[in-house]
Design a protein around this motif. Structure first.
Motif, PDB file in Angstrom:
ATOM      1  N   VAL A  49       0.574  -1.314   0.062  1.00 14.66           N
ATOM      2  CA  VAL A  49       0.078   0.027  -0.049  1.00 14.66           C
ATOM      3  C   VAL A  49       0.998   1.429   0.091  1.00 14.66           C
ATOM      4  N   LEU A  50       0.920   1.911  -1.191  1.00 14.46           N
ATOM      5  CA  LEU A  50       1.537   3.394  -1.416  1.00 14.46           C
ATOM      6  C   LEU A  50       0.560   4.472  -1.155  1.00 14.46           C
ATOM      7  N   GLY A  51       1.246   5.607  -0.938  1.00 15.19           N
ATOM      8  CA  GLY A  51       0.371   6.838  -1.026  1.00 15.19           C
ATOM      9  C   GLY A  51       1.004   8.080  -1.250  1.00 15.19           C
ATOM     10  N   CYS A  52       1.943   8.554  -0.200  1.00 13.17           N
ATOM     11  CA  CYS A  52       2.801   9.708  -0.450  1.00 13.17           C
ATOM     12  C   CYS A  52       3.706   9.284  -1.508  1.00 13.17           C
ATOM     13  N   GLU A  53       3.758  10.233  -2.614  1.00 18.73           N
ATOM     14  CA  GLU A  53       4.827   9.975  -3.766  1.00 18.73           C
ATOM     15  C   GLU A  53       5.014   8.635  -3.953  1.00 18.73           C
ATOM     16  N   ARG A  68       2.377 -12.345  -7.254  1.00 15.20           N
ATOM     17  CA  ARG A  68       2.604 -12.303  -5.853  1.00 15.20           C
ATOM     18  C   ARG A  68       2.610 -10.994  -4.847  1.00 15.20           C
ATOM     19  N   VAL A  69       2.876  -9.849  -5.593  1.00 12.95           N
ATOM     20  CA  VAL A  69       3.117  -8.639  -4.926  1.00 12.95           C
ATOM     21  C   VAL A  69       1.917  -7.759  -5.707  1.00 12.95           C
ATOM     22  N   ARG A  70       0.965  -7.366  -5.194  1.00 14.15           N
ATOM     23  CA  ARG A  70      -0.050  -6.285  -5.718  1.00 14.15           C
ATOM     24  C   ARG A  70       0.046  -4.979  -5.245  1.00 14.15           C
ATOM     25  N   VAL A  71       0.449  -3.983  -5.841  1.00 14.43           N
ATOM     26  CA  VAL A  71       0.405  -2.550  -5.469  1.00 14.43           C
ATOM     27  C   VAL A  71      -0.807  -1.786  -5.728  1.00 14.43           C
ATOM     28  N   VAL A  72      -1.147  -1.148  -4.540  1.00 11.75           N
ATOM     29  CA  VAL A  72      -2.383  -0.284  -4.338  1.00 11.75           C
ATOM     30  C   VAL A  72      -2.028   1.241  -3.817  1.00 11.75           C
ATOM     31  N   HIS A  73      -2.847   1.996  -4.335  1.00  5.37           N
ATOM     32  CA  HIS A  73      -2.559   3.204  -4.068  1.00  5.37           C
ATOM     33  C   HIS A  73      -3.467   3.727  -2.980  1.00  5.37           C
ATOM     34  N   ASN A  74      -3.255   4.370  -1.913  1.00  7.45           N
ATOM     35  CA  ASN A  74      -4.257   4.956  -1.016  1.00  7.45           C
ATOM     36  C   ASN A  74      -4.477   6.165  -1.186  1.00  7.45           C
ATOM     37  N   PRO A  75      -5.577   6.572  -1.630  1.00  7.28           N
ATOM     38  CA  PRO A  75      -5.892   8.286  -1.999  1.00  7.28           C
ATOM     39  C   PRO A  75      -5.882   9.036  -0.803  1.00  7.28           C
ATOM     40  N   ASP A  76      -6.623   8.343   0.226  1.00  8.22           N
ATOM     41  CA  ASP A  76      -6.689   8.834   1.661  1.00  8.22           C
ATOM     42  C   ASP A  76      -5.474   8.668   2.571  1.00  8.22           C
ATOM     43  N   TRP A  77      -4.485   8.491   2.085  1.00  6.08           N
ATOM     44  CA  TRP A  77      -3.336   8.359   3.079  1.00  6.08           C
ATOM     45  C   TRP A  77      -2.934   9.267   4.259  1.00  6.08           C
ATOM     46  N   ARG A  78      -3.253  10.570   3.818  1.00  6.42           N
ATOM     47  CA  ARG A  78      -3.136  11.639   4.661  1.00  6.42           C
ATOM     48  C   ARG A  78      -3.907  11.542   6.214  1.00  6.42           C
ATOM     49  N   THR A  79      -5.036  10.813   6.076  1.00  6.23           N
ATOM     50  CA  THR A  79      -5.926  10.557   7.245  1.00  6.23           C
ATOM     51  C   THR A  79      -5.349   9.614   8.255  1.00  6.23           C
ATOM     52  N   GLY A  80      -4.159   8.841   7.914  1.00  8.59           N
ATOM     53  CA  GLY A  80      -3.673   8.165   8.748  1.00  8.59           C
ATOM     54  C   GLY A  80      -3.475   6.470   8.404  1.00  8.59           C
ATOM     55  N   MET A  81      -2.834   5.856   9.311  1.00  5.13           N
ATOM     56  CA  MET A  81      -2.587   4.458   9.043  1.00  5.13           C
ATOM     57  C   MET A  81      -3.843   3.499   8.710  1.00  5.13           C
ATOM     58  N   SER A  83      -6.539   4.018   6.874  1.00  2.64           N
ATOM     59  CA  SER A  83      -7.198   4.052   5.905  1.00  2.64           C
ATOM     60  C   SER A  83      -6.247   3.188   4.871  1.00  2.64           C
ATOM     61  N   SER A  84      -4.691   3.010   5.422  1.00  2.19           N
ATOM     62  CA  SER A  84      -3.811   2.109   4.374  1.00  2.19           C
ATOM     63  C   SER A  84      -4.398   0.710   4.612  1.00  2.19           C
ATOM     64  N   LEU A  85      -4.705   0.342   5.818  1.00  3.46           N
ATOM     65  CA  LEU A  85      -5.181  -0.954   6.327  1.00  3.46           C
ATOM     66  C   LEU A  85      -6.388  -1.349   5.602  1.00  3.46           C
ATOM     67  N   VAL A  86      -7.303  -0.366   5.449  1.00  8.38           N
ATOM     68  CA  VAL A  86      -8.660  -0.767   4.910  1.00  8.38           C
ATOM     69  C   VAL A  86      -8.276  -0.699   3.397  1.00  8.38           C
ATOM     70  N   CYS A  87      -7.611  -0.129   2.866  1.00 10.20           N
ATOM     71  CA  CYS A  87      -7.324  -0.084   1.145  1.00 10.20           C
ATOM     72  C   CYS A  87      -6.483  -1.494   0.806  1.00 10.20           C
ATOM     73  N   GLY A  88      -5.689  -2.122   2.016  1.00 14.32           N
ATOM     74  CA  GLY A  88      -5.094  -3.416   1.757  1.00 14.32           C
ATOM     75  C   GLY A  88      -6.182  -4.340   1.854  1.00 14.32           C
ATOM     76  N   LEU A  89      -6.883  -4.240   2.643  1.00 15.65           N
ATOM     77  CA  LEU A  89      -7.952  -5.326   2.942  1.00 15.65           C
ATOM     78  C   LEU A  89      -8.922  -5.372   1.622  1.00 15.65           C
ATOM     79  N   GLN A  90      -8.993  -4.331   1.008  1.00 16.42           N
ATOM     80  CA  GLN A  90     -10.197  -4.208   0.022  1.00 16.42           C
ATOM     81  C   GLN A  90      -9.373  -4.968  -1.171  1.00 16.42           C
TER      82      GLN A  90
END
Length: 469
Positions: A49-53, A68-81, A83-90
């Motif tokens: 899960v990536l976000g900033c830059e 084996r590796v899936r890269v996803v972008h968290n558009p709400d990364w500024r709101t805290g960890m 949101s990244s966890l939820v993004c990864g679960l999805q």
């Protein structure tokens, strides 16, 4: 049980002040280490899960072929960890368990992850977390039972509340790696990873021959060490000075390597040397120990409180007032003594006696100007031999002996400045090993550091008092 690792690396690293995902660690970006360790483990796949830059981070990573590796972008990364966890679960809809891992813990071995997966597979617990010497760390494995609770997290919550709410479902697994505890939030944290976790960073101002004896002694004793130097260090005994790395890029002294760095970052297995004459990185790195080894014969801005333990070498420091400890640097019975109060012996301006010679063995600049070297350290010279020149004036050896030290070529010098050191003992001297003096001073600093960090505060009468009393 299909286990998917959620590697969270979306934050802006505000405390670090730079993009820590790409901080170099052991020759690779820090995030690459965290990813590779997961890939070397028994997890079925990894969601990064990536976000900033995020694009910049991704461009600097090496990903394996396949899915084996899936890269996803968290558009709400500024709101805290959370949101990244939820993004990864999805991105892991078919997972039976998720391993929540953080991108700023680069030193977690794959075996720790495998052990968590094995414990979870045995059943009976829905949360599995590692502990090292009684302290819980990362990563943490959550069974599907807790997925809805993970999706409900907000802000910087990372799942610790779930562990507190369901203690009976948590299995704590003892592991033998302290890497589970050490996240990297500040530059100084990388130095902690480079050494023993119970020994703090030692910042050493100066990298000349005496300072190098100190750095060598501390480094081989397990301390992470950082040397701060001038843009053009002016030491003479260059073959036993880690400051020479400023010119050469890398040097090696008695099995210990030092490397010039452009940023205050750790070099695992080596001593980093940073050009920082004003110690501007002091506040940023927060070292546990500060040693002023510049040998300026006066205190130029070092004071107690700049680090938990502050040590000054030689004259100019007052133990118990401007520094915690002073180490005696004058040859004689008290060389290397640790002072808890008072001052070291004053500078006499007279070089110590070696082979029956004192003042004559030191060669000084005949005038101010540009110094050009004509000899190499380690050569045998005779009285009157040319060692170099300053401007148009020759620099001559004042006696027969071994050229033990010589200023770096191409430096501007002051009239009377020390340029060379000729040892009358000749080829009995090894110019590539630390001197007895630097070893004694290094031992004194090690004693002062251990006293300051771990020692008793009360000593017998007279121990550690000024040698001038």
């Amino acid at each position: 049980m299909k286990t998917v690792a959620l590697l969270l690396a979306a934050g802006a690293a505000r405390r670090m002040g730079r993009l820590k995902q790409l901080l170099p660690w052991q020759g690779r970006p820090m995030l690459q280490h965290a990813l590779d360790h997961l890939l070397d483990s028994r997890v079925d796949s990894v969601v990064l899960v990536l976000g900033c830059e995020g694009e910049r981070v991704l461009q600097n990573l090496s990903l394996p072929a396949g899915d084996r590796v899936r890269v996803v972008h968290n558009p709400d990364w500024r709101t805290g960890m959370a949101s990244s966890l939820v993004c990864g679960l999805q991105a892991a809809p078919d997972a039976e368990a998720v391993l929540v891992a953080l991108g700023d813990l680069p030193a977690i071995p794959p075996g720790v992850v495998d052990l968590l997966i094995e414990e979870a597979a045995q059943g009976g617990y829905t949360v599995v977390a590692p502990v090292y010497e009684g302290r819980r760390g990362h990563p943490v494995l959550f069974g599907r039972t807790h997925f809805d609770q993970l999706r409900a997290l907000e802000g910087d919550s990372g799942g610790a509340g779930i562990l507190r709410a369901h203690p009976g479902q948590v299995r704590l697994v003892p592991v033998d790696s302290s890497g589970i505890l050490h996240d990297v939030d500040r530059p100084g944290d990388l130095f902690r990873l480079a050494g023993r976790e119970d020994l703090p960073l030692v910042m050493l101002r100066g990298g000349g021959d005496l300072a190098s004896g100190v750095a060598h002694r501390l480094f081989v004793s397990g301390f992470p060490v950082l040397i701060l130097e001038l843009p053009q260090p002016r030491m003479v005994r260059r073959t036993v000075s880690f400051a020479e790395a400023v010119y050469r890029g890398q040097v090696r002294i008695e099995g210990v390597s030092a490397r010039r760095v452009e940023e205050p970052l750790a070099c695992p297995g080596e001593i980093p040397v940073l050009v920082d004459p004003e110690a501007e990185t002091l506040e940023e790195l927060e070292p546990g120990v500060l040693v002023d080894a510049r040998m300026l014969k006066a205190n130029r801005g070092t004071c107690r409180g700049q680090a938990p333990v502050v040590v000054g070498l030689g004259p100019g420091f007052q133990a118990g007032q401007d520094v915690d400890f002073v180490v005696e640097t004058q040859r004689g019975h008290d060389l290397g003594r640790v002072l808890l109060e008072g001052m070291a012996r004053p500078d006499t301006g007279i070089p110590g006696i070696l082979g029956g010679e004192g003042t004559r063995r030191v060669v000084r600049a005949p005038q101010a100007g540009l110094f050009r070297s004509e000899r190499e350290i380690g050569e045998l010279v005779r009285q009157g031999d040319r060692l170099g020149r300053v401007g148009s004036l020759p620099v001559l050896s004042s006696l027969d002996g071994l050229l033990r030290g010589l200023l770096h070529d191409g430096l501007e010098v002051r009239s009377g400045e020390k340029i060379a050191d000729v040892d009358p003992r000749g080829d009995q001297v090894d110019v590539h090993t630390l001197s007895d003096k630097s070893r004694a001073v290094g031992g004194g600093v090690l004693e002062a550091v251990m006293r300051g960090l771990f020692g008793h505060k009360a000593f017998a009468d007279g121990v550690g008092r000024s040698v001038l009393e």
